[in-house]
Design an enzyme around this catalytic site. Sequence first.
Site, short mmCIF file in Angstrom:
data_model
loop_
_atom_site.label_atom_id
_atom_site.label_comp_id
_atom_site.label_asym_id
_atom_site.label_seq_id
_atom_site.Cartn_x
_atom_site.Cartn_y
_atom_site.Cartn_z
CD GLU A 1 34.71 53.61 41.76
OE1 GLU A 1 34.38 54.59 42.31
OE2 GLU A 1 34.68 52.71 42.07
CD GLU B 1 38.60 42.78 35.86
OE1 GLU B 1 38.17 44.07 36.06
OE2 GLU B 1 38.52 42.34 37.04
N1 THU Z 1 35.67 46.47 39.63
C1 THU Z 1 36.38 46.09 38.57
O1 THU Z 1 37.24 46.93 38.11
N2 THU Z 1 36.58 44.57 38.33
C2 THU Z 1 36.09 44.04 38.74
O2 THU Z 1 35.81 42.75 38.17
C3 THU Z 1 35.04 44.23 39.95
C4 THU Z 1 34.76 45.32 40.23
C5 THU Z 1 35.63 47.80 40.10
C6 THU Z 1 34.29 48.37 39.79
C7 THU Z 1 34.19 49.72 40.88
O3 THU Z 1 34.83 50.79 40.52
C8 THU Z 1 34.99 48.95 41.92
O4 THU Z 1 35.90 47.91 41.37
C9 THU Z 1 34.23 48.59 43.32
O5 THU Z 1 33.20 47.75 42.72
#
Ligand code: THU
Length: 126
Positions: free
Chosen positions: A44, A55
């Site tokens: 993030e 992913e």
């Molecule tokens: N996130 C992922 O890593 N993969 C996904 O397919 C959906 C969301 C992460 C992004 C963010 O850091 C957190 O999950 C909450 O949305």
Amino acid sequence: MKDTELINHAKAAMKNAYAPYSRFKVGAALLTKSGKVFTGCNIENNSYGLTICAERVAIFKAVSEGEQDFKAMAITASGSKTAMPCGACLQVMAEFSKNLSLIIHNKNGRVIKRKLTDLLSEPFGS
Ligand code: THU
């Protein structure tokens, strides 16, 4: 490779997640047709829109190392709700491997298996 082994790679990658804003950690492990495993975690940013999903980190690592043929991806997340991959990640998966198998695991041990085409039957194509 067994599903449980690939899930274990995803769990290990989830430990490196940088998710101070959502506190939702995700790990992914991508198995190539050549038998290699590339992992990713969500990363993030204080400027929220710059966040990247686990992913896509795994896919971009693999592609940057010369791999483009993928067999399966295991995904795990810190929440008790099963984290299905987001639409942006599905489109990136479809760019490389239409037949990708997805093994989606959550912290309660529940596993959902899907083909990429089950979740994104008609990806964008120009
Ligand atoms: N996130 C992922 O890593 N993969 C996904 O397919 C959906 C969301 C992460 C992004 C963010 O850091 C957190 O999950 C909450 O949305």
